[in-house]
Design an enzyme around this catalytic site. Structure first.
Site, mmCIF file in Angstrom:
data_model
loop_
_atom_site.group_PDB
_atom_site.id
_atom_site.type_symbol
_atom_site.label_atom_id
_atom_site.label_comp_id
_atom_site.label_asym_id
_atom_site.label_seq_id
_atom_site.Cartn_x
_atom_site.Cartn_y
_atom_site.Cartn_z
ATOM 1 N N GLU A 162 0.991 -1.282 -0.424
ATOM 2 C CA GLU A 162 0.276 0.193 0.137
ATOM 3 C C GLU A 162 0.929 1.628 -0.004
ATOM 4 O OE1 GLU A 162 -3.130 0.029 2.937
ATOM 5 O OE2 GLU A 162 -2.296 -1.798 3.596
ATOM 6 N N LYS A 164 2.187 4.589 1.641
ATOM 7 C CA LYS A 164 1.919 4.909 3.309
ATOM 8 C C LYS A 164 1.449 7.164 2.803
ATOM 9 C CE LYS A 164 5.470 5.470 7.117
ATOM 10 N NZ LYS A 164 4.718 6.156 7.804
ATOM 11 N N ARG A 184 -2.167 7.230 17.061
ATOM 12 C CA ARG A 184 -1.802 5.536 17.453
ATOM 13 C C ARG A 184 -0.611 5.376 18.935
ATOM 14 N NH1 ARG A 184 4.734 5.848 14.390
ATOM 15 N NH2 ARG A 184 4.758 4.632 16.490
ATOM 16 N N LYS A 331 7.655 -1.230 6.856
ATOM 17 C CA LYS A 331 7.637 0.257 5.954
ATOM 18 C C LYS A 331 8.752 0.950 5.111
ATOM 19 C CE LYS A 331 8.914 3.259 10.225
ATOM 20 N NZ LYS A 331 8.503 4.372 11.673
#
Length: 464
Positions: A162, A164, A184, A331
């Protein structure tokens, strides 16, 4: 007891007042003084006698104990331990007892208040705390930075890719007509985004990215930043910077807990959930289709031009696990930008760096009214080794030209190569720009300051 000039010089070198006092105190008793005795003495001593009591105690203690005493007495005692590390320790303490896992402790944590007596009683075998978890924050699953050397051992088809997105990670939960929007770290930011709260007419808990979207375009992070931290947001701000949820995970479908299911199943359920609820200003974070790592590398290279931070890689079979487990999520951020800037100000750091000038303000050149001038463009306090810090600290002390309280202005001679993730417009700064996540890449002792970058060059790096 101590010569004032010697004390001033010592304080300047050490950087922390309590530590300076603890080290320079002329007596060194070295007694084994119980903490409860100190607390009882201080609690029962009035303001007038407090100084005498502290003097007596300092005479009995050694340097390390004196430092702890002074920090405790002045309210400056703090230990840098993350809340998650504390919860992990509690889970280890209760290991072997049914249901007393880290995940369960983390969920209960946000429904309890200090001093957490009910939690401790439960961990020691007592009844479970009575907590309404309908709107509780669920511990988020975090990604690890991708070391590209790992790609050879990873199977492309096993991962969902996906984009970021350049917003902030959020968790949105709605149940029984009540709604919450969390960061978060579990901070409730509902008040800052009433437009998002009003749109949450569904039931469940979703994970995603909070963005500002105008039409089909994701706005720069600076636009979102205007709304963060505000207790009240006016209609004009909402209209100018409309918030948007881009979702990539479904944690609860109504009251059904989805976290133990594989990611691929959760994403399918999220699509169905979005179609069934049709919430406004909410969409799905689409999968980036690729066949091999080379193709995905090429897509990552285009991330900056597209206004994205890079890519996320997530194992299709991974459950949703709070914390940062190694392996399921990665990531793969875009390569940072870099600029050569001139060191102009320095300030002492904190903690173990309190004795060193370790916070550095740097500047770029621009054309002033009477010629080239330096204008500050950022501040960094990371990216260098201990040896480099020692050399910079020594240089700052030898090249200070002015002092502004704790800040030293230095001769503009040292060039720092600064890495940063992005540049954005900022009317709050004299330069008109702000860097995101600047850090010192290397120290260019070899480069003349006159050859550092210009402000126009940095402005040209602003996305879009």
């Amino acid at each position: 007891r101590v010569d004032p000039v010697l004390f001033r010089l010592s304080y300047d070198y050490v950087g922390d007042l309590a530590e300076t006092v603890a080290l320079i105190w002329p007596e060194d008793g070295g007694d084994d003084l119980p903490l409860d005795e100190v607390i009882r003495l201080l609690a029962g001593t009035g303001p007038v006698e407090a100084g005498k009591a502290l003097t007596t105690l300092c005479n009995r203690l050694g340097p390390s104990e004196r430092l702890a005493l002074i920090k405790l007495a002045t309210g400056g005692m703090r230990v840098g331990v993350s809340a998650r590390l504390v919860r992990t320790a509690l889970a280890q303490m209760a290991a072997g007892q049914d249901g007393r896992t880290l995940d369960r402790i983390e969920e209960l944590w946000f429904g309890l208040e200090p001093p957490y007596r009910d939690l401790f009683d439960w961990l020691e075998g007592g009844p479970a705390p009575e907590v309404d978890l309908a709107l509780a924050f669920r511990p988020v699953m975090l990604a690890n930075p991708l070391d590209e050397a790992r790609l050879d051992a990873m199977t492309p088809s096993a991962y969902v890719a996906e984009f970021k997105w350049d917003g902030i990670r959020i968790q949105a939960t709605a149940m029984n007509g009540e709604r919450r929007l969390y960061t978060r770290t579990g901070d409730d930011i509902s008040a800052s985004f009433p437009d998002v709260i009003d749109s949450m007419t569904w039931s469940g808990t979703v994970d995603g990215e909070l963005l500002v979207v105008r039409g089909d375009e994701v706005a720069p992070f600076a636009d979102l930043q205007k709304r963060l931290g505000r207790k009240r947001v006016g209609k004009k701000t909402v209209a100018d910077s409309p918030a948007h949820l881009r979702l990539y995970d479904l944690l609860h479908d109504g009251e059904t807990d989805m976290r133990a299911r594989p990611l691929e199943d959760r994403r399918t359920a999220l699509r169905d959930w979005l179609a069934g609820n049709a919430p406004p200003r909410t969409d799905f974070s689409d999968e980036v289709v690729f066949s091999d790592w080379e193709e995905l590398q090429a897509l990552r290279a285009e991330a900056r031009a597209a206004g994205q931070e890079g890519l996320m890689l997530k194992r299709r079979d991974a459950p949703y696990t709070g914390g940062r487990p190694m392996g399921p999520w990665f990531k793969w951020k875009r390569d940072p930008l870099a600029a050569d800037c001139v060191l102009v100000y320095a300030q002492r750091g904190h903690g173990k760096r309190s004795s060193f000038y370790s916070d550095f303000t740097f500047a770029a050149w621009r054309q002033g009214e009477i010629g080239p001038e330096l204008v500050p463009v950022g501040k960094a306090y990371s990216g260098f080794t201990d040896q480099e810090l020692a050399r910079l600290d020594k240089w700052v002390r030898a090249n200070t030209v002015e002092r502004y309280g704790p800040v030293r202005a230095v001769t503009p001679e040292v060039v720092l190569e600064v890495a940063f993730d992005a540049v954005q417009h900022s009317p709050r700064h004299k330069s008109g720009i702000a860097m995101r996540f600047p850090r010192i890449k290397r120290i260019r002792w070899d480069k003349p300051a006159a050859e550092a970058d210009r402000l126009e060059t940095l402005v040209g790096l602003i996305d879009g």
